[in-house]
Design a protein around this motif. Structure first.
Motif, PDB file in Angstrom:
ATOM      1  N   VAL A  24       0.982  -1.151   0.240  1.00  0.00           N
ATOM      2  CA  VAL A  24       0.135   0.271   0.231  1.00  0.00           C
ATOM      3  C   VAL A  24       0.649   1.052   0.192  1.00  0.00           C
ATOM      4  O   VAL A  24       0.650   1.913  -0.320  1.00  0.00           O
ATOM      5  N   ASN A  27       1.739   2.132  -3.091  1.00  0.00           N
ATOM      6  CA  ASN A  27       1.142   2.733  -3.757  1.00  0.00           C
ATOM      7  C   ASN A  27       0.754   4.704  -4.242  1.00  0.00           C
ATOM      8  O   ASN A  27      -0.016   5.255  -4.563  1.00  0.00           O
ATOM      9  N   THR A  42       6.258   7.429 -10.145  1.00  0.00           N
ATOM     10  CA  THR A  42       5.594   5.946 -10.933  1.00  0.00           C
ATOM     11  C   THR A  42       6.493   5.181 -11.158  1.00  0.00           C
ATOM     12  O   THR A  42       6.461   3.703 -11.137  1.00  0.00           O
ATOM     13  N   LEU A  56       0.789  -4.548  -8.509  1.00  0.00           N
ATOM     14  CA  LEU A  56      -0.269  -3.248  -7.861  1.00  0.00           C
ATOM     15  C   LEU A  56      -0.317  -2.575  -8.750  1.00  0.00           C
ATOM     16  O   LEU A  56      -1.491  -1.350  -8.972  1.00  0.00           O
ATOM     17  N   VAL A  57       0.923  -1.773  -9.518  1.00  0.00           N
ATOM     18  CA  VAL A  57       0.343  -0.367 -10.091  1.00  0.00           C
ATOM     19  C   VAL A  57       0.096  -0.944 -11.118  1.00  0.00           C
ATOM     20  O   VAL A  57      -1.628  -0.375 -11.219  1.00  0.00           O
ATOM     21  N   ASP A  60      -4.133  -0.828 -10.311  1.00  0.00           N
ATOM     22  CA  ASP A  60      -4.870   0.216  -9.872  1.00  0.00           C
ATOM     23  C   ASP A  60      -4.786   0.679 -11.536  1.00  0.00           C
ATOM     24  O   ASP A  60      -5.858   1.305 -11.388  1.00  0.00           O
ATOM     25  N   LYS A  61      -4.267   0.389 -11.957  1.00  0.00           N
ATOM     26  CA  LYS A  61      -4.217   1.329 -13.228  1.00  0.00           C
ATOM     27  C   LYS A  61      -5.415   1.093 -14.004  1.00  0.00           C
ATOM     28  O   LYS A  61      -5.987   1.525 -14.547  1.00  0.00           O
ATOM     29  N   ALA A  63      -8.014  -0.696 -12.602  1.00  0.00           N
ATOM     30  CA  ALA A  63      -9.492  -0.539 -11.391  1.00  0.00           C
ATOM     31  C   ALA A  63      -9.729   1.208 -11.667  1.00  0.00           C
ATOM     32  O   ALA A  63     -11.036   0.885 -12.124  1.00  0.00           O
ATOM     33  N   ASN A  64      -8.920   2.240 -11.956  1.00  0.00           N
ATOM     34  CA  ASN A  64      -9.120   3.372 -12.606  1.00  0.00           C
ATOM     35  C   ASN A  64      -9.962   3.639 -14.287  1.00  0.00           C
ATOM     36  O   ASN A  64     -10.241   4.297 -14.568  1.00  0.00           O
TER      37      ASN A  64
END
Length: 82
Positions: A24, A27, A42, A56-57, A60-61, A63-64
């Motif tokens: 966490v 990120n 990043t 994880l990166v 996250d991208k 999900a965005n």
């Protein structure tokens, strides 16, 4: 790291342990920086990251992106575009 994030990370560590807290923390973006600075950081950070950190990166991208698609569809339907 800002104070708010530090207290949130302590709560995460209590609940999920050091490994998850580390991911966490990896990120979290420094919102005092410009968008360009945050994205450059990043990219540079990801070059040296572990497979888990890189994953994880990416997640996250992704999900965005899904959120952007959902928002577009919602507003397009509302405005009669689609």
């Amino acid at each position: 790291m800002k104070k708010r994030y530090a207290s949130d990370l302590r709560d995460i560590q209590k609940e999920f342990g050091e490994e998850i807290t580390s991911l966490v923390a990896y990120n979290i973006e420094d919102k005092s920086k410009t968008w360009e600075e945050r994205k450059a950081h990043t990219i540079e950070q990801s070059k040296k990251g572990t497979l888990e950190q890189k994953a994880l990166v990416v997640v996250d991208k992704y999900a965005n992106l899904l959120e952007m698609i959902e928002n577009y569809q919602m507003y397009a339907d509302y405005m009669g575009i689609v």
